[in-house]
Design a protein around this motif. Structure first.
Motif, PDB file in Angstrom:
ATOM      1  N   SER A  75       0.820  -1.213   0.000  1.00 46.23           N
ATOM      2  CA  SER A  75       0.000   0.000   0.000  1.00 46.23           C
ATOM      3  C   SER A  75       0.851   1.259   0.000  1.00 46.23           C
ATOM      4  O   SER A  75       0.367   2.342  -0.268  1.00 46.23           O
ATOM      5  CB  SER A  75      -0.922  -0.006   1.221  1.00 46.23           C
ATOM      6  OG  SER A  75      -0.134  -0.028   2.394  1.00 46.23           O
ATOM      7  N   GLN A  76       2.144   1.103   0.301  1.00 45.44           N
ATOM      8  CA  GLN A  76       2.995   2.285   0.393  1.00 45.44           C
ATOM      9  C   GLN A  76       3.916   2.435  -0.829  1.00 45.44           C
ATOM     10  O   GLN A  76       3.968   3.503  -1.429  1.00 45.44           O
ATOM     11  CB  GLN A  76       3.823   2.188   1.674  1.00 45.44           C
ATOM     12  CG  GLN A  76       4.331   3.522   2.153  1.00 45.44           C
ATOM     13  CD  GLN A  76       4.717   3.472   3.626  1.00 45.44           C
ATOM     14  OE1 GLN A  76       4.066   2.801   4.433  1.00 45.44           O
ATOM     15  NE2 GLN A  76       5.781   4.155   3.975  1.00 45.44           N
ATOM     16  N   CYS A  77       4.610   1.345  -1.210  1.00 42.80           N
ATOM     17  CA  CYS A  77       5.573   1.471  -2.313  1.00 42.80           C
ATOM     18  C   CYS A  77       5.100   0.760  -3.586  1.00 42.80           C
ATOM     19  O   CYS A  77       5.785   0.814  -4.601  1.00 42.80           O
ATOM     20  CB  CYS A  77       6.936   0.940  -1.902  1.00 42.80           C
ATOM     21  SG  CYS A  77       7.019  -0.846  -1.850  1.00 42.80           S
ATOM     22  N   ARG A  78       3.989   0.094  -3.546  1.00 43.56           N
ATOM     23  CA  ARG A  78       3.414  -0.585  -4.710  1.00 43.56           C
ATOM     24  C   ARG A  78       4.204  -1.786  -5.226  1.00 43.56           C
ATOM     25  O   ARG A  78       3.928  -2.298  -6.303  1.00 43.56           O
ATOM     26  CB  ARG A  78       3.209   0.394  -5.874  1.00 43.56           C
ATOM     27  CG  ARG A  78       2.219   1.460  -5.519  1.00 43.56           C
ATOM     28  CD  ARG A  78       1.702   2.289  -6.676  1.00 43.56           C
ATOM     29  NE  ARG A  78       2.151   2.020  -7.995  1.00 43.56           N
ATOM     30  CZ  ARG A  78       1.343   1.833  -9.047  1.00 43.56           C
ATOM     31  NH1 ARG A  78       0.062   1.909  -8.917  1.00 43.56           N
ATOM     32  NH2 ARG A  78       1.830   1.607 -10.233  1.00 43.56           N
ATOM     33  N   THR A  79       5.209  -2.277  -4.457  1.00 46.47           N
ATOM     34  CA  THR A  79       5.901  -3.473  -4.928  1.00 46.47           C
ATOM     35  C   THR A  79       4.989  -4.672  -4.724  1.00 46.47           C
ATOM     36  O   THR A  79       3.977  -4.579  -4.028  1.00 46.47           O
ATOM     37  CB  THR A  79       7.243  -3.684  -4.185  1.00 46.47           C
ATOM     38  OG1 THR A  79       8.040  -4.588  -4.958  1.00 46.47           O
ATOM     39  CG2 THR A  79       7.050  -4.256  -2.786  1.00 46.47           C
TER      40      THR A  79
END
Lengths: 201, 201
Positions: free
Chosen positions: B57-61
């Protein structure tokens, strides 16, 4: 570095032949990033294949049916039976296209050191077929390796006891090959197994 | 030549990158003949990964958790944020081992012709992070391709508006590479981006 499930997937993909850590990682990324539909289909097909694919009750090739398409066909020549090591060998011979008889798949070769004996290769089933079918010629197409040759010898003996003609496919210089690049063993075999153009008088 | 289910499996395996008809056939035979346990595990792991792996949800990895291990770690430097195109790029940078900041994964690059715009790359989420986190430097590590450069320019503009320092990773001759084998474009770039040893007086 990746999350546990992705690491598991990369590890699982490494079971594929010829796939190392880098390729497995590339495959996992590709499947998850670009083609989840195909990945889902692969997962379901693989699961179904593992569950359903067994061996043909007659020739032992891989199939999900009781009888494979070749054994079920009425257009094959019942008088010839070709013994091969793997289902892929059946495909190779069918693609060559000039053999129209039946097959028998050993799924390996005799290898006492690995505990592979005649029973594992289904030799009893082969003998049943030789006894029950109108086989006139048994063509042995095991690989030209030490184990393949030993297996060929073993099967040839069994068939000879029943009075069935046995042949071995020819080994030598591949068609289109250049002598310069052929290994010595093959070349020596090609000389020993030379065929006569015409006999001098 | 193979049974329908085996043909399906061979076709499904071809979705893997770098796998053509011959490799797919070899893989199918290998899995069914020699390693059904691994094949079953692969099928189950793949199915689970397709179902569960989403984006951090934060870096999209890619991760099956809400927050990936890197975003969840308290030992990373919050003042640096590195923008990359793919999760594999994160791995490559982590393996190099000298960057300790945070990441942001675009999952591609701007490509109007393919209909990929800023929204698809999560630029809005990136801007939220630039606004809400103590980021001092944004390091853009998109690929040195036309699209990668355009994407870098676009993101740099957005960050500049917020007064955040923006840098681009260096491009030039790879360490250990030989000039003789480097393409002209890279070499020209390396000359244009040369760094001073010392300035003459």
């Amino acid at each position: 570095m990746f999350s546990p499930l992705i690491e598991d997937l990369i590890r699982a993909l490494r079971c594929l032949p010829g796939v190392g850590p880098k390729s497995a990682q590339r495959m996992a990324m590709y499947l998850l990033e670009r083609d989840r539909d195909a990945a889902g289909l692969l997962a379901r097909t693989l699961e179904m294949a593992v569950e359903k694919v067994g061996r043909c009750s007659q020739c032992r090739t891989l199939t999900e049916q009781d009888l494979c398409a070749l054994c079920g066909s009425s257009r094959r020549d019942d008088s010839a039976l070709c013994v091969v090591e793997t289902p892929a060998d059946v495909l190779a011979i069918e693609q060559a296209g000039n053999y129209h008889g039946r097959y028998f798949v050993l799924h390996g070769h005799l290898s006492p050191i690995d505990g592979v004996g005649p029973a594992d290769l289904g030799i009893d089933l082969l003998e049943q077929r030789l006894a029950g079918e109108p086989v006139k010629e048994l063509i042995i197409a095991t690989n030209p390796t030490v184990e393949g040759e030993a297996t060929a010898q073993f099967i040839a003996e069994r068939a000879r006891e029943r009075g069935i003609a046995v042949s071995r496919i020819a080994h030598g210089v591949p068609i289109g090959g250049e002598l310069e690049y052929i290994d010595g063993g093959t070349l020596a075999h090609a000389f020993n197994s030379r065929t006569a153009f015409f006999s001098g008088n």
